[in-house]
Design an enzyme around this catalytic site. Sequence first.
Site, PDB file in Angstrom:
ATOM      1  N   GLU A 275       0.845  -1.194   0.000  1.00 15.44           N
ATOM      2  CA  GLU A 275       0.000   0.000   0.000  1.00 15.44           C
ATOM      3  C   GLU A 275       0.881   1.245   0.000  1.00 15.44           C
ATOM      4  O   GLU A 275       1.916   1.292   0.664  1.00 15.44           O
ATOM      5  CB  GLU A 275      -0.872  -0.013   1.258  1.00 15.44           C
ATOM      6  CG  GLU A 275      -1.769   1.206   1.434  1.00 15.44           C
ATOM      7  CD  GLU A 275      -2.429   1.245   2.806  1.00 15.44           C
ATOM      8  OE1 GLU A 275      -3.503   1.861   2.926  1.00 15.44           O
ATOM      9  OE2 GLU A 275      -1.856   0.664   3.764  1.00 15.44           O
TER      10      GLU A 275
ATOM     11  N   LYS B 105     -10.114   0.085  -2.129  1.00 21.12           N
ATOM     12  CA  LYS B 105     -10.330  -0.271  -0.724  1.00 21.12           C
ATOM     13  C   LYS B 105     -11.777   0.000  -0.321  1.00 21.12           C
ATOM     14  O   LYS B 105     -12.297   1.099  -0.508  1.00 21.12           O
ATOM     15  CB  LYS B 105      -9.372   0.529   0.160  1.00 21.12           C
ATOM     16  CG  LYS B 105      -9.411   0.132   1.638  1.00 21.12           C
ATOM     17  CD  LYS B 105      -8.366   0.905   2.429  1.00 21.12           C
ATOM     18  CE  LYS B 105      -8.349   0.465   3.890  1.00 21.12           C
ATOM     19  NZ  LYS B 105      -7.349   1.205   4.684  1.00 21.12           N
TER      20      LYS B 105
ATOM     21  N   CYS C 153      -4.502  -3.074   4.064  1.00 22.38           N
ATOM     22  CA  CYS C 153      -4.233  -2.616   5.428  1.00 22.38           C
ATOM     23  C   CYS C 153      -5.212  -3.192   6.442  1.00 22.38           C
ATOM     24  O   CYS C 153      -5.352  -4.402   6.556  1.00 22.38           O
ATOM     25  CB  CYS C 153      -4.201  -1.089   5.460  1.00 22.38           C
ATOM     26  SG  CYS C 153      -3.329  -0.412   6.891  1.00 22.38           S
TER      27      CYS C 153
END
Length: 544
Positions: free
Chosen positions: A302, A363, A414
């Site tokens: 990321e 995301k 994440c």
Amino acid sequence: MTVLAARPANEGPDERESPRSRGRSVLVRLRPVLLAVAAAVALILAFPPHDLWFLAPVGVAAFALATHGRRTRSGAALGFLTGAILFGVMLTWTSTQAGRMPWLLLSGLQAAYLAAQGAAAAYTSPLVVRRPWLIAPVTAVLWTLQEALRGRVPFGGFPWGRLAFSQGDSPLLGFAAVGGAPLVTFATALVGGLLVALFMIFTAPGSRTGRAGFTASSLKRAAAVTGAAVLTVVAGLAVPTTAPRGRAVTVAIVQGNVPRLGLDFNAQRRAVLDNHVNGTLELARRVAAGEAAKPDLVVWPENASDIDPLRNPDAARLISEAADAVDAPILVGTLGQAADPEKIINVGQVWHPSTGPGERYIKQHPVPFAEYVPFRSLARKVTDKVDLVRRDFAAGDRPGVLQLGPARIGDVICFEVAYDGIVRDTVLAGGQILAVQTNNATFNVAEAEQQLAMVRLRAVEHGRDALMASTVGVSGFVDAHGRVYGATSFFTAAVVIRELHIDNRRTLATRLGAGPEYLFVAGALVALVAAALVRRRAKTEEEQ
């Protein structure tokens, strides 16, 4: 429960009471507080970076003993004390960039859930007065209920610190393949509850025959409880985990590292991109020299390129240069422009040799107050750090399944790895390898290791080989049994390579989804209703 008669208000302390007796009396009064603190300490040590997983049931047991037999308000206070210490220590990494206030607010919010659990544990105490063994399943379902709520409310929840994430090296990890994180939490709390039941059996009135030992009845009940605890652990070991049986693919993780000091924001972004490009070019050189296996696919973390390569030709040229040199597609962590011009998106972008950009994943669960700011004007009154988030992130609406060379990658970004549904959706949509792209540069190594523990559970849960790619570490590979390979050091540049296997089979946990969690939540609600009925009957009998 033992009822102590209160001394009349007009009587002073017993002048004949010895200092030893007074000290014992003080210790008895402080015991719940000491147990609540001990619960927090044991739980802290159970999680990474300490990894003393066997202390998780001990922490659960200490928490249950602290709250058992207390008034509901006292149970809530003791639960909050445990939660404040636990999350205050576990989440210290949240203060490294945002300051103390967000850390204190987040820790306090998480502690409030343990306060509610402490109140519920105290409220259900009458259920186990005559049946001590009941404290084990009641403790387990209440703990699962607390985690279910904490992982959903508010703003989608914050599932950090679930008991299941402390069990990476535990025999109980195998339960993840059957019921996911909720079942591992349930089993861990059940063992803790059985420890409490054992304690209650041996300390109950009438359990002793005198100084000679315990009654036959006490010993039989203790043997049954001990057997249940052993059976739970053995069952976890006996659960067959599903290992992928498909073809092997060679995967490389590039951890480029970031400059720590001395660069402004724009220069930092370019330096991070350059680090990942150079790491990949060096990998290509090693492959050409026969020093490393040629990868079928490469994963960058990321924020490896916070310069959008779809809008910046220079960034696109650099990434293409890296992909062409290594002759393999790269999964690039980058940012992009959302449909709403006021917002941006966090993206996993496939980049092919020769042809450039391919599929991408947006995301789905941006982090509140880190990637978007709810109630910004109100939040600004608490801390001006919210203005570090200049533009809110928009959420994606599709699972992160991407074709990357010969494999279908299940990509999550994440903190998304902490959410059961998001990871499961990637597997249901065809993800053959789990890839977690993350940026730990603004945190510390403890946060990275806690996140890697989640990857370990997900690999077992879904029977998939997995990896975590971080800008600064910890990066590494995890097999479908939860074992870690090639873990990198923190704040270093590194490239790690490993063969992973692809597969399309699904574990029972993948098929059941949230079903086991709903069952445990229903059990917790039954316990609370049963406690209400017992209390109501006791009150009626007292009035008569």
